[in-house]
Write a protein that holds these residues in place. Structure first.
Motif: not given
Length: 169
Positions: A161-169
């Motif tokens: 979940e953290i990875k998806r959020w951090a990679m979203a722009r």
């Protein structure tokens, strides 16, 4: 431009879904470390000159008293500048629907014009609770991107979940 991951977190006795547990690394710090692994960037821990107590009950009394008077605790140190960073990740535990007062001390110390703040919080049921608006008020000129709320008691399982959020722009 470089990324900066700024966070306020506390070790010691913490609350996890109805019970107290002693931790050596706070939940928000764990999330900040996960974000740093995904986006790179430098970590900066917001630390009060006079920290709250390690035991949970005393800590929440101290933090609540500071919140009630809108205290701005003195910090151990601040980055010399935010020049060189266009994106700042800001992590904090949700304290009664608000940021810890030390986070305000940090935010109010800088000019945020042209910076993007990507905020994340740890909580045990209250989510972001309007903290996005509070960050925008304290960090004048910043673009405050949508935040991420992470259950503190599940932070170690929140990697994807953290990875998806951090990679979203």
């Amino acid at each position: 431009m470089a990324k900066l991951i700024v966070f306020y977190s506390r070790a010691g006795e913490n609350y996890f879904g109805g019970q107290y547990r002693w931790v050596t690394v706070g939940n928000t710090e764990k999330a900040a470390q996960m974000i740093a692994e995904v986006v790179g960037g430098e970590l900066f821990k917001i630390q009060q000159k006079v920290p709250y107590a390690e035991d949970y009950e005393t800590c929440i009394r101290q933090a609540k008293a500071d919140q009630q008077i809108h205290a701005r605790p003195e910090l151990e140190t601040l980055p010399g500048s935010l020049e060189g960073y266009d994106e700042i990740y800001l992590g904090y535990p949700n304290y009664w629907g608000d940021l810890p007062m030390a986070v305000y001390s940090f935010l109010e110390a800088f000019d945020w014009t042209g910076k993007t703040i990507r905020h994340f919080c740890t909580h045990e049921g209250s989510g972001l609770s309007g903290t996005e608006r509070k960050i925008a008020l304290a960090a004048k000129g910043a673009n405050v991107a949508p935040g991420l709320a992470i259950l503190g008691s599940r932070v170690e399982q929140a990697g994807e979940e953290i990875k998806r959020w951090a990679m979203a722009r």
